[in-house]
Design a protein around this motif. Sequence first.
Motif, PDB file in Angstrom:
ATOM      1  N   SER A   1      -1.557  19.695   7.265  1.00 41.34           N
ATOM      2  CA  SER A   1      -0.644  19.646   6.128  1.00 41.34           C
ATOM      3  C   SER A   1       0.055  18.300   6.122  1.00 41.34           C
ATOM      4  CB  SER A   1       0.383  20.781   6.229  1.00 41.34           C
ATOM      5  OG  SER A   1       1.272  20.728   5.142  1.00 41.34           O
ATOM      6  N   TYR A   2      -0.441  17.384   5.306  1.00 40.77           N
ATOM      7  CA  TYR A   2       0.142  16.055   5.208  1.00 40.77           C
ATOM      8  C   TYR A   2       0.857  15.888   3.866  1.00 40.77           C
ATOM      9  CZ  TYR A   2      -2.987  14.853   9.090  1.00 40.77           C
ATOM     10  OH  TYR A   2      -3.634  14.821  10.289  1.00 40.77           O
ATOM     11  N   PHE A   3       1.800  14.971   3.872  1.00 42.94           N
ATOM     12  CA  PHE A   3       2.519  14.648   2.645  1.00 42.94           C
ATOM     13  C   PHE A   3       2.299  13.204   2.211  1.00 42.94           C
ATOM     14  CE2 PHE A   3       5.793  17.978   4.106  1.00 42.94           C
ATOM     15  CZ  PHE A   3       5.098  18.986   3.449  1.00 42.94           C
ATOM     16  N   ASN A   4       1.663  12.414   3.065  1.00 42.93           N
ATOM     17  CA  ASN A   4       1.508  11.002   2.739  1.00 42.93           C
ATOM     18  C   ASN A   4       0.389  10.413   3.594  1.00 42.93           C
ATOM     19  OD1 ASN A   4       2.044   8.575   1.471  1.00 42.93           O
ATOM     20  ND2 ASN A   4       4.209   8.501   2.072  1.00 42.93           N
ATOM     21  N   ALA A   5       0.007   9.209   3.265  1.00 44.96           N
ATOM     22  CA  ALA A   5      -1.012   8.504   4.039  1.00 44.96           C
ATOM     23  C   ALA A   5      -0.344   7.663   5.118  1.00 44.96           C
ATOM     24  CB  ALA A   5      -1.849   7.613   3.132  1.00 44.96           C
ATOM     25  N   THR A   6      -0.971   7.596   6.266  1.00 40.61           N
ATOM     26  CA  THR A   6      -0.439   6.794   7.369  1.00 40.61           C
ATOM     27  C   THR A   6      -0.297   5.329   6.945  1.00 40.61           C
ATOM     28  OG1 THR A   6      -1.489   8.257   8.966  1.00 40.61           O
ATOM     29  CG2 THR A   6      -0.859   6.064   9.742  1.00 40.61           C
ATOM     30  N   GLY A   7       0.855   4.770   7.236  1.00 37.23           N
ATOM     31  CA  GLY A   7       1.079   3.357   6.943  1.00 37.23           C
ATOM     32  C   GLY A   7       1.550   3.059   5.543  1.00 37.23           C
ATOM     33  N   ALA A   8       1.743   4.092   4.740  1.00 38.45           N
ATOM     34  CA  ALA A   8       2.141   3.861   3.352  1.00 38.45           C
ATOM     35  C   ALA A   8       3.564   3.320   3.261  1.00 38.45           C
ATOM     36  CB  ALA A   8       2.028   5.158   2.561  1.00 38.45           C
TER      37      ALA A   8
ATOM     38  N   THR B   1       0.836  -1.198   0.000  1.00 42.29           N
ATOM     39  CA  THR B   1       0.000   0.000   0.000  1.00 42.29           C
ATOM     40  C   THR B   1       0.869   1.246   0.000  1.00 42.29           C
ATOM     41  OG1 THR B   1      -1.749  -1.171   1.203  1.00 42.29           O
ATOM     42  CG2 THR B   1      -1.799   1.241   1.246  1.00 42.29           C
ATOM     43  N   PHE B   2       0.666   2.065  -0.998  1.00 36.20           N
ATOM     44  CA  PHE B   2       1.400   3.318  -1.129  1.00 36.20           C
ATOM     45  C   PHE B   2       0.447   4.473  -0.855  1.00 36.20           C
ATOM     46  CE2 PHE B   2       5.432   1.948  -3.190  1.00 36.20           C
ATOM     47  CZ  PHE B   2       5.139   0.606  -3.331  1.00 36.20           C
ATOM     48  N   GLY B   3       1.005   5.676  -0.728  1.00 34.04           N
ATOM     49  CA  GLY B   3       0.133   6.791  -0.391  1.00 34.04           C
ATOM     50  C   GLY B   3       0.456   8.079  -1.109  1.00 34.04           C
TER      51      GLY B   3
ATOM     52  N   THR C   1      -2.593  20.966  -4.760  1.00 36.54           N
ATOM     53  CA  THR C   1      -1.298  20.280  -4.810  1.00 36.54           C
ATOM     54  C   THR C   1      -1.501  18.774  -4.720  1.00 36.54           C
ATOM     55  OG1 THR C   1       0.009  22.098  -3.898  1.00 36.54           O
ATOM     56  CG2 THR C   1       0.846  19.899  -3.554  1.00 36.54           C
ATOM     57  N   LEU C   2      -0.787  18.065  -5.581  1.00 37.49           N
ATOM     58  CA  LEU C   2      -0.779  16.609  -5.540  1.00 37.49           C
ATOM     59  C   LEU C   2       0.587  16.147  -5.054  1.00 37.49           C
ATOM     60  CD1 LEU C   2      -1.719  13.700  -6.293  1.00 37.49           C
ATOM     61  CD2 LEU C   2      -0.828  14.159  -8.589  1.00 37.49           C
ATOM     62  N   TYR C   3       0.592  15.315  -4.033  1.00 38.67           N
ATOM     63  CA  TYR C   3       1.830  14.727  -3.553  1.00 38.67           C
ATOM     64  C   TYR C   3       1.761  13.214  -3.748  1.00 38.67           C
ATOM     65  CZ  TYR C   3       2.695  19.103  -0.971  1.00 38.67           C
ATOM     66  OH  TYR C   3       2.903  20.406  -0.616  1.00 38.67           O
ATOM     67  N   ILE C   4       2.832  12.657  -4.297  1.00 38.42           N
ATOM     68  CA  ILE C   4       3.001  11.209  -4.351  1.00 38.42           C
ATOM     69  C   ILE C   4       4.065  10.864  -3.317  1.00 38.42           C
ATOM     70  CG2 ILE C   4       3.676   9.241  -5.788  1.00 38.42           C
ATOM     71  CD1 ILE C   4       1.094  10.565  -6.724  1.00 38.42           C
ATOM     72  N   GLY C   5       3.663  10.136  -2.304  1.00 42.28           N
ATOM     73  CA  GLY C   5       4.560   9.861  -1.186  1.00 42.28           C
ATOM     74  C   GLY C   5       5.627   8.838  -1.518  1.00 42.28           C
ATOM     75  N   LEU C   6       6.852   9.130  -1.051  1.00 41.10           N
ATOM     76  CA  LEU C   6       7.975   8.198  -1.193  1.00 41.10           C
ATOM     77  C   LEU C   6       8.448   7.730   0.179  1.00 41.10           C
ATOM     78  CD1 LEU C   6       9.997  10.294  -3.813  1.00 41.10           C
ATOM     79  CD2 LEU C   6       8.361   8.450  -4.281  1.00 41.10           C
TER      80      LEU C   6
END
Lengths: 53, 346
Positions: free
Chosen positions: B217-224, B146-148, B195-200
């Motif tokens: 202000s988040y940059f990713n999903a929890t657990g990604a 699972t990515f975020g 803004t679209l962020y693809i989490g790494l």
Amino acid sequence: MYKLIPTHPVTNEELGIIRLSDNASIPIDEANRDYQEYLEWLAEGNTPEPADS
Amino acid sequence: MSTIAVDTILDSNNGTTASINGATPNAYNTVGKNRIINGNMVIDQRNSGASVTPTNGSYTLDRWISYASQASKFTVEQNAGSVSPPAGFTNYLGVTSSSAYSVTASDYFIIGQHIEGYNVADLDFGKSTAKTITLSFYVRSSLTGTFGGVLGNAGSRSYAFTYVVSSANTWEQKTITIPGDTSGTWQTTNSYGLTLYIGLGAGSTYSGTAGSWDGASYFNATGATSVVGTSGATLYITGVQLEVGESATEFEHRPYTTEHQLCQRYLEAIGLDTSAALWSGYGATTNYVNWQFKVEKRAAPTISGAVSGTAGGAYVTHALRYTNGSAYASFGYSGSYSPVYADAEL
């Protein structure tokens, strides 16, 4: 680090700043993200080098 | 030749408008439906396909910015690894992890795109009439799981989302439908609109629960999955589309020239072939050169370039006049600049 660009010789308006790391010329425009970075740098108490005379 | 002249085309249930080539045409899924610029990753004015190790807040392929709380944890390259792109595409943005880094709570590593307010004003975000939007893209990773990512504004509203990569090193298309945000302040002119962020990889400080709008202000999903957590891990992406509606439609393949011009509102480069982009042969102490931009810029741009001059040509050029339409620069003695960049990115 930044350096001021000489003001306009007639109007004396401020013309911009130079980013010394890559010699980029940055306009005085709050919509410019590089100018925003410069403002943040100023807010940290830094001072730009004076313009060449 | 036959002509059909009707007022309305309905589906077989006499309901909504009939589907044509798999899509129901409306005002939002025809020309201009994709709010992402360079979603097919064809334009790379800065690096011309070379690999870069981005610094925090630096741009990679056109319109695609990277953020990194720690230096040198990943590289970005157009068509990294030289794999075959998905059918219908010729390019992709490739991220490669440079080490096995364990993210801390305050870490973040992202690839993203800031969409100008003018281009999303009609979404009505922040109002009760906010429109549902759908994000779609092709992704290929050496990792599975699972990515975020996150959709948000300039720092006070975030919608974290997840997607699953099922098979390693295989292109998969992902679709995420996001309800319009009826809260928050959303810019509708030339600043950050959406803004679209693809989490790494991101720590808990910058990660949010997927599936709802939050005032954060988040940059990713929890657990990604953390891409930067595995040395040599890859995440390739292309065909990124953000459109109004509750389902993804086929990627909008715009003409190359159109895509290039859309990018040039934010970055215009001349002299990439090392020709003298801006040139002055006059040997006076100061020479002035006017650069009329091909495309009006979002804001007055930063001017930078590589010096290639004769004696005295190493003087720094200074843009003395900035407008959204042109720059007026000076050289010390004779010299040339090539390439030269006018950067008005968000």
